[in-house]
Motif scaffolding. Structure first.
Motif, PDB file in Angstrom:
ATOM      1  N   GLU A  63     -97.322  40.414 -55.547  1.00 53.86           N
ATOM      2  CA  GLU A  63     -97.683  41.816 -55.743  1.00 53.86           C
ATOM      3  C   GLU A  63     -96.412  42.660 -55.832  1.00 53.86           C
ATOM      4  N   VAL A  64     -96.380  43.550 -56.831  1.00 50.98           N
ATOM      5  CA  VAL A  64     -95.209  44.393 -57.063  1.00 50.98           C
ATOM      6  C   VAL A  64     -95.621  45.853 -57.224  1.00 50.98           C
ATOM      7  N   LEU A  65     -94.642  46.726 -57.054  1.00 52.87           N
ATOM      8  CA  LEU A  65     -94.769  48.150 -57.360  1.00 52.87           C
ATOM      9  C   LEU A  65     -93.834  48.452 -58.513  1.00 52.87           C
ATOM     10  N   ILE A  66     -94.357  49.124 -59.518  1.00 51.84           N
ATOM     11  CA  ILE A  66     -93.554  49.539 -60.662  1.00 51.84           C
ATOM     12  C   ILE A  66     -93.467  51.053 -60.651  1.00 51.84           C
ATOM     13  N   GLY A  67     -92.243  51.570 -60.671  1.00 52.65           N
ATOM     14  CA  GLY A  67     -92.011  53.006 -60.756  1.00 52.65           C
ATOM     15  C   GLY A  67     -91.539  53.353 -62.154  1.00 52.65           C
ATOM     16  N   LEU A  68     -92.136  54.385 -62.726  1.00 55.28           N
ATOM     17  CA  LEU A  68     -91.801  54.803 -64.084  1.00 55.28           C
ATOM     18  C   LEU A  68     -90.900  56.037 -64.058  1.00 55.28           C
ATOM     19  N   TYR A  69     -90.125  56.214 -65.125  1.00 53.28           N
ATOM     20  CA  TYR A  69     -89.314  57.414 -65.261  1.00 53.28           C
ATOM     21  C   TYR A  69     -90.183  58.650 -65.475  1.00 53.28           C
ATOM     22  N   ALA A  70     -91.227  58.501 -66.269  1.00 54.78           N
ATOM     23  CA  ALA A  70     -92.117  59.621 -66.585  1.00 54.78           C
ATOM     24  C   ALA A  70     -93.561  59.173 -66.340  1.00 54.78           C
ATOM     25  N   PRO A  71     -94.425  60.101 -65.975  1.00 53.91           N
ATOM     26  CA  PRO A  71     -95.819  59.724 -65.699  1.00 53.91           C
ATOM     27  C   PRO A  71     -96.526  59.134 -66.920  1.00 53.91           C
ATOM     28  N   ARG A  72     -97.397  58.199 -66.648  1.00 53.05           N
ATOM     29  CA  ARG A  72     -98.285  57.627 -67.657  1.00 53.05           C
ATOM     30  C   ARG A  72     -99.696  57.745 -67.055  1.00 53.05           C
ATOM     31  N   GLY A  73    -100.556  58.410 -67.765  1.00 49.82           N
ATOM     32  CA  GLY A  73    -101.904  58.596 -67.241  1.00 49.82           C
ATOM     33  C   GLY A  73    -101.908  59.374 -65.934  1.00 49.82           C
ATOM     34  N   GLY A  74    -100.924  60.278 -65.776  1.00 53.69           N
ATOM     35  CA  GLY A  74    -100.844  61.102 -64.580  1.00 53.69           C
ATOM     36  C   GLY A  74    -100.213  60.409 -63.382  1.00 53.69           C
ATOM     37  N   ARG A  75     -99.740  59.173 -63.554  1.00 52.05           N
ATOM     38  CA  ARG A  75     -99.143  58.415 -62.444  1.00 52.05           C
ATOM     39  C   ARG A  75     -97.756  57.914 -62.814  1.00 52.05           C
TER      40      ARG A  75
ATOM     41  N   LEU B 197     -97.659  40.554 -60.416  1.00 44.60           N
ATOM     42  CA  LEU B 197     -96.701  40.325 -61.496  1.00 44.60           C
ATOM     43  C   LEU B 197     -97.102  39.109 -62.319  1.00 44.60           C
ATOM     44  N   GLN B 198     -97.246  39.329 -63.612  1.00 45.38           N
ATOM     45  CA  GLN B 198     -97.530  38.250 -64.549  1.00 45.38           C
ATOM     46  C   GLN B 198     -96.249  37.745 -65.183  1.00 45.38           C
ATOM     47  N   GLY B 199     -95.266  38.626 -65.298  1.00 45.40           N
ATOM     48  CA  GLY B 199     -93.979  38.206 -65.821  1.00 45.40           C
ATOM     49  C   GLY B 199     -93.294  39.265 -66.647  1.00 45.40           C
ATOM     50  N   LEU B 200     -92.091  38.917 -67.078  1.00 45.34           N
ATOM     51  CA  LEU B 200     -91.303  39.740 -67.984  1.00 45.34           C
ATOM     52  C   LEU B 200     -91.110  38.923 -69.241  1.00 45.34           C
ATOM     53  N   HIS B 201     -91.614  39.439 -70.342  1.00 51.73           N
ATOM     54  CA  HIS B 201     -91.508  38.752 -71.625  1.00 51.73           C
ATOM     55  C   HIS B 201     -90.878  39.710 -72.624  1.00 51.73           C
ATOM     56  N   GLU B 202     -89.696  39.312 -73.103  1.00 55.19           N
ATOM     57  CA  GLU B 202     -88.895  40.139 -74.001  1.00 55.19           C
ATOM     58  C   GLU B 202     -88.621  41.485 -73.339  1.00 55.19           C
ATOM     59  N   ASP B 203     -89.261  42.560 -73.765  1.00 54.08           N
ATOM     60  CA  ASP B 203     -88.985  43.872 -73.180  1.00 54.08           C
ATOM     61  C   ASP B 203     -90.206  44.472 -72.497  1.00 54.08           C
ATOM     62  N   THR B 204     -91.145  43.612 -72.031  1.00 59.05           N
ATOM     63  CA  THR B 204     -92.382  44.111 -71.435  1.00 59.05           C
ATOM     64  C   THR B 204     -92.683  43.407 -70.117  1.00 59.05           C
ATOM     65  N   ILE B 205     -92.939  44.207 -69.080  1.00 64.31           N
ATOM     66  CA  ILE B 205     -93.374  43.695 -67.782  1.00 64.31           C
ATOM     67  C   ILE B 205     -94.890  43.780 -67.756  1.00 64.31           C
ATOM     68  N   SER B 206     -95.529  42.688 -67.365  1.00 63.19           N
ATOM     69  CA  SER B 206     -96.991  42.653 -67.278  1.00 63.19           C
ATOM     70  C   SER B 206     -97.422  42.463 -65.834  1.00 63.19           C
ATOM     71  N   ILE B 207     -98.415  43.269 -65.420  1.00 63.31           N
ATOM     72  CA  ILE B 207     -99.013  43.102 -64.093  1.00 63.31           C
ATOM     73  C   ILE B 207    -100.525  43.167 -64.218  1.00 63.31           C
ATOM     74  N   LEU B 208    -101.194  42.472 -63.316  1.00 67.81           N
ATOM     75  CA  LEU B 208    -102.653  42.487 -63.257  1.00 67.81           C
ATOM     76  C   LEU B 208    -103.063  43.516 -62.222  1.00 67.81           C
TER      77      LEU B 208
ATOM     78  N   PHE C  41     -95.796  47.347 -69.353  1.00 70.24           N
ATOM     79  CA  PHE C  41     -94.824  48.421 -69.241  1.00 70.24           C
ATOM     80  C   PHE C  41     -93.545  48.011 -69.957  1.00 70.24           C
ATOM     81  N   LYS C  42     -93.104  48.823 -70.902  1.00 70.40           N
ATOM     82  CA  LYS C  42     -91.855  48.580 -71.620  1.00 70.40           C
ATOM     83  C   LYS C  42     -90.682  48.849 -70.672  1.00 70.40           C
ATOM     84  N   LEU C  43     -89.646  48.038 -70.789  1.00 68.28           N
ATOM     85  CA  LEU C  43     -88.492  48.184 -69.907  1.00 68.28           C
ATOM     86  C   LEU C  43     -87.878  49.573 -69.938  1.00 68.28           C
ATOM     87  N   ASP C  44     -87.859  50.206 -71.115  1.00 63.99           N
ATOM     88  CA  ASP C  44     -87.214  51.519 -71.195  1.00 63.99           C
ATOM     89  C   ASP C  44     -87.985  52.627 -70.493  1.00 63.99           C
ATOM     90  N   GLU C  45     -89.220  52.357 -70.048  1.00 60.55           N
ATOM     91  CA  GLU C  45     -89.971  53.354 -69.284  1.00 60.55           C
ATOM     92  C   GLU C  45     -89.975  53.050 -67.786  1.00 60.55           C
TER      93      GLU C  45
END
Length: 161
Positions: A109-121, A128-139, A147-151
């Protein structure tokens, strides 16, 4: 200053030098170098090394690594200004920064913090499902969140207190 490309770090020159110098010294003490930070805080420079191992990191390990790295830094002198050297565990809420971290902790289990809100959060929690290329996936609640790495500002292991 460290330039971040999402959560995967492009270490600055000093951090790269310190990593190369410290990694074998940390390994010689039976631990793994997790991260290197060289930061300016309140007018003072800090060089922070985060180390991990099984059994858990203790004060003795931090002292041994600190002494070994300090001696090597004195010999090589890669940093011109004065600084404080700190060696510690990454803690229970360990940050995930490198591909190897994402591979090792898939299923946790992970917590992902974003630079800017997405959907108000700005913070999302999931498995954690993994990091593939430039995308982090979580269930999250049975749905896949991507979530794209740049966000992404940070990813860390989640701990229930």
């Amino acid at each position: 200053m460290t330039r971040k490309k999402g959560i995967i770090i492009d270490y600055n020159r000093i951090e790269k030098q310190i990593w190369q110098l410290a990694e074998p010294l940390v390994a010689a003490n039976g631990a793994e170098l997790i991260d290197v930070e060289y930061v300016l805080e309140a007018g003072q420079w800090y060089l922070r090394l985060y180390v991990d191992r099984e059994p858990p990191v203790d004060h003795r390990l931090c002292e041994c690594v600190s002494n070994a790295v300090s001696a090597a830094l004195d010999d090589n002198d890669p940093i011109e200004q004065s600084y404080n050297l700190e060696v510690s565990s990454p803690g229970l809420e360990r940050p995930l920064k490198r591909q190897a971290d994402f591979d090792r902790y898939a299923g946790y289990e992970v917590l992902i913090g974003l630079y800017a809100p997405r959907g108000g959060r700005k913070e999302y929690r999931g498995i954690l499902q993994g990091l593939h290329e430039d995308t982090i996936s979580i269930l999250m609640d049975g749905e896949l969140g991507e979530f794209k790495l740049d966000e992404v500002a940070r990813v860390r292991l989640a701990v229930d207190w």
